[in-house]
Write a protein that holds these residues in place. Structure first.
Motif, mmCIF file in Angstrom:
data_model
loop_
_atom_site.group_PDB
_atom_site.id
_atom_site.type_symbol
_atom_site.label_atom_id
_atom_site.label_comp_id
_atom_site.label_asym_id
_atom_site.label_seq_id
_atom_site.Cartn_x
_atom_site.Cartn_y
_atom_site.Cartn_z
ATOM 1 N N GLY A 37 -0.163 -7.458 -18.548
ATOM 2 C CA GLY A 37 -0.190 -8.247 -17.332
ATOM 3 C C GLY A 37 1.189 -8.570 -16.788
ATOM 4 N N GLY A 38 2.236 -8.226 -17.530
ATOM 5 C CA GLY A 38 3.587 -8.558 -17.102
ATOM 6 C C GLY A 38 4.226 -7.510 -16.224
ATOM 7 N N GLU A 39 3.608 -6.337 -16.107
ATOM 8 C CA GLU A 39 4.183 -5.291 -15.275
ATOM 9 C C GLU A 39 4.153 -5.696 -13.806
ATOM 10 O OE1 GLU A 39 -0.183 -4.607 -15.696
ATOM 11 O OE2 GLU A 39 1.485 -5.010 -17.069
ATOM 12 N N ARG A 40 5.165 -5.220 -13.078
ATOM 13 C CA ARG A 40 5.244 -5.547 -11.662
ATOM 14 C C ARG A 40 4.137 -4.839 -10.890
ATOM 15 N NH1 ARG A 40 8.073 -10.057 -10.325
ATOM 16 N NH2 ARG A 40 10.113 -10.086 -11.333
ATOM 17 N N VAL A 41 3.521 -5.556 -9.978
ATOM 18 C CA VAL A 41 2.499 -4.995 -9.104
ATOM 19 C C VAL A 41 3.048 -5.000 -7.687
ATOM 20 C CG1 VAL A 41 0.149 -5.234 -8.217
ATOM 21 C CG2 VAL A 41 0.663 -5.850 -10.595
ATOM 22 N N ALA A 42 2.891 -3.890 -6.981
ATOM 23 C CA ALA A 42 3.360 -3.831 -5.605
ATOM 24 C C ALA A 42 2.752 -4.985 -4.815
ATOM 25 C CB ALA A 42 2.979 -2.494 -4.972
ATOM 26 N N PRO A 43 3.568 -5.751 -4.060
ATOM 27 C CA PRO A 43 3.076 -6.955 -3.383
ATOM 28 C C PRO A 43 1.863 -6.727 -2.499
ATOM 29 C CG PRO A 43 5.474 -6.870 -3.294
ATOM 30 C CD PRO A 43 5.020 -5.556 -3.863
ATOM 31 N N GLU A 44 1.797 -5.579 -1.841
ATOM 32 C CA GLU A 44 0.689 -5.375 -0.907
ATOM 33 C C GLU A 44 -0.655 -5.195 -1.615
ATOM 34 O OE1 GLU A 44 2.466 -1.310 -1.755
ATOM 35 O OE2 GLU A 44 3.188 -3.336 -1.322
ATOM 36 N N LEU A 45 -0.645 -5.013 -2.931
ATOM 37 C CA LEU A 45 -1.879 -4.824 -3.680
ATOM 38 C C LEU A 45 -2.507 -6.143 -4.119
ATOM 39 C CD1 LEU A 45 -0.904 -1.788 -5.944
ATOM 40 C CD2 LEU A 45 -2.074 -1.775 -3.743
ATOM 41 N N VAL A 148 6.598 -16.405 2.930
ATOM 42 C CA VAL A 148 7.952 -16.924 2.785
ATOM 43 C C VAL A 148 8.533 -16.632 1.415
ATOM 44 C CG1 VAL A 148 9.346 -19.033 2.758
ATOM 45 C CG2 VAL A 148 7.534 -18.773 4.449
ATOM 46 N N GLY A 149 7.725 -16.801 0.349
ATOM 47 C CA GLY A 149 8.290 -16.845 -0.989
ATOM 48 C C GLY A 149 7.876 -15.778 -1.969
ATOM 49 N N GLU A 150 7.096 -14.771 -1.571
ATOM 50 C CA GLU A 150 6.709 -13.733 -2.522
ATOM 51 C C GLU A 150 7.894 -12.802 -2.779
ATOM 52 O OE1 GLU A 150 3.080 -10.541 -3.298
ATOM 53 O OE2 GLU A 150 3.390 -11.399 -1.313
ATOM 54 N N SER A 151 8.203 -12.592 -4.059
ATOM 55 C CA SER A 151 9.369 -11.785 -4.422
ATOM 56 C C SER A 151 9.257 -10.366 -3.891
ATOM 57 C CB SER A 151 9.529 -11.752 -5.947
ATOM 58 O OG SER A 151 9.818 -13.040 -6.449
ATOM 59 N N HIS A 152 10.407 -9.816 -3.473
ATOM 60 C CA HIS A 152 10.526 -8.430 -3.019
ATOM 61 C C HIS A 152 9.661 -8.162 -1.789
ATOM 62 C CE1 HIS A 152 12.555 -8.277 -6.781
ATOM 63 N NE2 HIS A 152 11.458 -8.377 -7.479
ATOM 64 N N THR A 153 9.674 -9.123 -0.878
ATOM 65 C CA THR A 153 9.026 -8.988 0.422
ATOM 66 C C THR A 153 10.043 -9.447 1.466
ATOM 67 O OG1 THR A 153 8.140 -11.248 0.431
ATOM 68 C CG2 THR A 153 6.772 -9.530 -0.592
ATOM 69 N N PRO A 154 9.771 -9.213 2.751
ATOM 70 C CA PRO A 154 10.733 -9.667 3.769
ATOM 71 C C PRO A 154 11.056 -11.153 3.690
ATOM 72 C CG PRO A 154 9.189 -8.119 4.730
ATOM 73 C CD PRO A 154 8.691 -8.386 3.333
ATOM 74 N N GLY A 155 10.111 -11.967 3.200
ATOM 75 C CA GLY A 155 10.349 -13.396 3.128
ATOM 76 C C GLY A 155 11.470 -13.789 2.180
ATOM 77 N N THR A 156 11.654 -13.032 1.112
ATOM 78 C CA THR A 156 12.695 -13.354 0.129
ATOM 79 C C THR A 156 13.899 -12.425 0.216
ATOM 80 O OG1 THR A 156 11.586 -11.965 -1.537
ATOM 81 C CG2 THR A 156 11.040 -14.319 -1.514
ATOM 82 N N PHE A 157 13.848 -11.465 1.133
ATOM 83 C CA PHE A 157 14.915 -10.467 1.174
ATOM 84 C C PHE A 157 16.282 -11.100 1.431
ATOM 85 C CE2 PHE A 157 17.643 -7.568 3.606
ATOM 86 C CZ PHE A 157 17.804 -6.556 2.660
ATOM 87 N N LEU A 158 16.344 -12.033 2.375
ATOM 88 C CA LEU A 158 17.630 -12.618 2.731
ATOM 89 C C LEU A 158 18.282 -13.298 1.528
ATOM 90 C CD1 LEU A 158 19.734 -13.305 4.876
ATOM 91 C CD2 LEU A 158 18.412 -15.364 5.420
ATOM 92 N N SER A 202 12.118 -1.754 -2.094
ATOM 93 C CA SER A 202 10.878 -2.460 -2.418
ATOM 94 C C SER A 202 10.368 -3.289 -1.246
ATOM 95 C CB SER A 202 11.082 -3.350 -3.651
ATOM 96 O OG SER A 202 12.044 -4.354 -3.400
ATOM 97 N N VAL A 203 11.283 -3.774 -0.411
ATOM 98 C CA VAL A 203 10.879 -4.605 0.724
ATOM 99 C C VAL A 203 10.486 -3.769 1.928
ATOM 100 C CG1 VAL A 203 11.706 -6.280 2.418
ATOM 101 C CG2 VAL A 203 12.212 -6.615 -0.005
ATOM 102 N N PHE A 204 11.305 -2.791 2.269
ATOM 103 C CA PHE A 204 11.121 -2.081 3.530
ATOM 104 C C PHE A 204 10.472 -0.710 3.380
ATOM 105 C CE2 PHE A 204 14.826 -4.921 4.219
ATOM 106 C CZ PHE A 204 14.257 -5.738 5.191
ATOM 107 N N VAL A 205 10.432 -0.174 2.159
ATOM 108 C CA VAL A 205 9.754 1.112 1.931
ATOM 109 C C VAL A 205 8.838 0.960 0.715
ATOM 110 C CG1 VAL A 205 10.074 3.608 1.849
ATOM 111 C CG2 VAL A 205 11.951 2.159 2.636
ATOM 112 N N PRO A 206 7.791 0.133 0.827
ATOM 113 C CA PRO A 206 6.937 -0.149 -0.331
ATOM 114 C C PRO A 206 6.279 1.087 -0.930
ATOM 115 C CG PRO A 206 5.940 -0.950 1.712
ATOM 116 C CD PRO A 206 7.349 -0.584 2.038
ATOM 117 N N ALA A 207 6.153 2.148 -0.148
ATOM 118 C CA ALA A 207 5.566 3.376 -0.685
ATOM 119 C C ALA A 207 6.429 3.970 -1.788
ATOM 120 C CB ALA A 207 5.368 4.392 0.437
ATOM 121 N N LEU A 208 7.706 3.610 -1.798
ATOM 122 C CA LEU A 208 8.629 4.121 -2.829
ATOM 123 C C LEU A 208 8.872 3.089 -3.921
ATOM 124 C CD1 LEU A 208 11.320 5.867 -0.563
ATOM 125 C CD2 LEU A 208 9.334 6.891 -1.695
ATOM 126 N N PHE A 209 7.893 2.198 -4.144
ATOM 127 C CA PHE A 209 8.087 1.121 -5.111
ATOM 128 C C PHE A 209 8.393 1.645 -6.504
ATOM 129 C CE2 PHE A 209 6.634 -2.223 -8.032
ATOM 130 C CZ PHE A 209 7.314 -3.313 -7.518
#
Length: 238
Positions: A37-45, A148-158, A202-209
């Motif tokens: 359960g600790g593996e990273r999951v693509a945010p859009e999933l 706003v706060g999900e990691s590796h999304t536009p909300g946290t990119f800055l 990871s933020v702008f090209v999620p297909a290449l996660f």
């Protein structure tokens, strides 16, 4: 004069300890990925109801997935940036100071946008909601939080981008300053450069996660080595 120098040496020690603690938390972050359960999951999933369910099933692990460890890494990074500024205050105060300011801004943005504990609170309320209207309102609130706060999304990119840019700039200062070895500077530039590429992909090209995770792995290992090298030198300066 001697008292002032002693104070700066205390800052060096603080920075060295922060670097070593960053290593501990970075290694912990890597080890958790091998836990079920600790593996990273693509945010859009992950939908909000799935986040809520995961938070109820394993709150500590899912808080980590929402940036809990990054809270500590960001704090250690700002402390380390201050120590590195102190080490370069007489040889390159301008650029070292700029790196410190960017690191501080990046940290402030991250702390202001992290929503891990807020998502846990919403998850607890969702689990006890008694009607569909309540659940729908909580899901809408969760979507606003994740925006706003999900990691590796536009909300946290800055926040992440600023912190990584600050580290890259500080590594460049180390290369020019002569206080740290050139090897330390190059390792830092490699590590934080790869982590920045990971963040962009990871933020702008999620297909290449999955490909982005390769950059994250290389950058993560290099940054850990950098923390060790910097901590050793800071202890020497102290």
């Amino acid at each position: 004069m001697m008292l002032a120098e002693a104070n700066w040496k205390s800052i060096y020690r603080l920075g060295a300890v922060a670097a070593l603690l960053a290593v501990v938390f970075a290694v912990l972050e890597i080890l958790i990925t091998f836990v079920p359960g600790g593996e990273r999951v693509a945010p859009e999933l992950l939908t909000v109801p799935r986040w809520f369910a995961r938070l109820q099933a394993n709150p500590l692990l899912e808080l980590r997935n929402l940036g809990l460890i990054n809270i500590f890494l960001t704090m250690f990074g700002v402390l380390l940036a201050f120590a590195l500024f102190a080490a370069h205050r007489t040889v390159n105060p301008g650029w070292a100071g700029l790196a410190l300011v960017i690191a501080a801004i990046g940290g402030a943005v991250f702390f202001a946008t992290n929503r891990s504990f807020a998502m846990l609170a919403l998850s607890n309320r969702y689990a006890t909601a008694t009607d569909d209207a309540q659940r729908a309102a909580l899901v809408a609130a969760g979507e606003a939080m994740l925006a706003v706060g999900e990691s590796h999304t536009p909300g946290t990119f800055l926040a992440f981008a600023l912190s990584l840019l600050a580290s890259l700039l500080m590594a460049w200062v180390m290369l020019r300053g002569g206080v740290f070895s050139r090897a330390s500077a190059y390792v830092g530039m490699l590590g934080f450069g790869f982590l920045l590429v990971f963040e962009i992909l990871s933020v702008f090209v999620p297909a290449l996660f999955d490909i982005a995770m390769i950059f994250a792995m290389i950058g993560g290992i290099a940054s850990i080595v950098w923390y060790f090298m910097v901590a050793r030198r800071l202890f020497q300066l102290a």
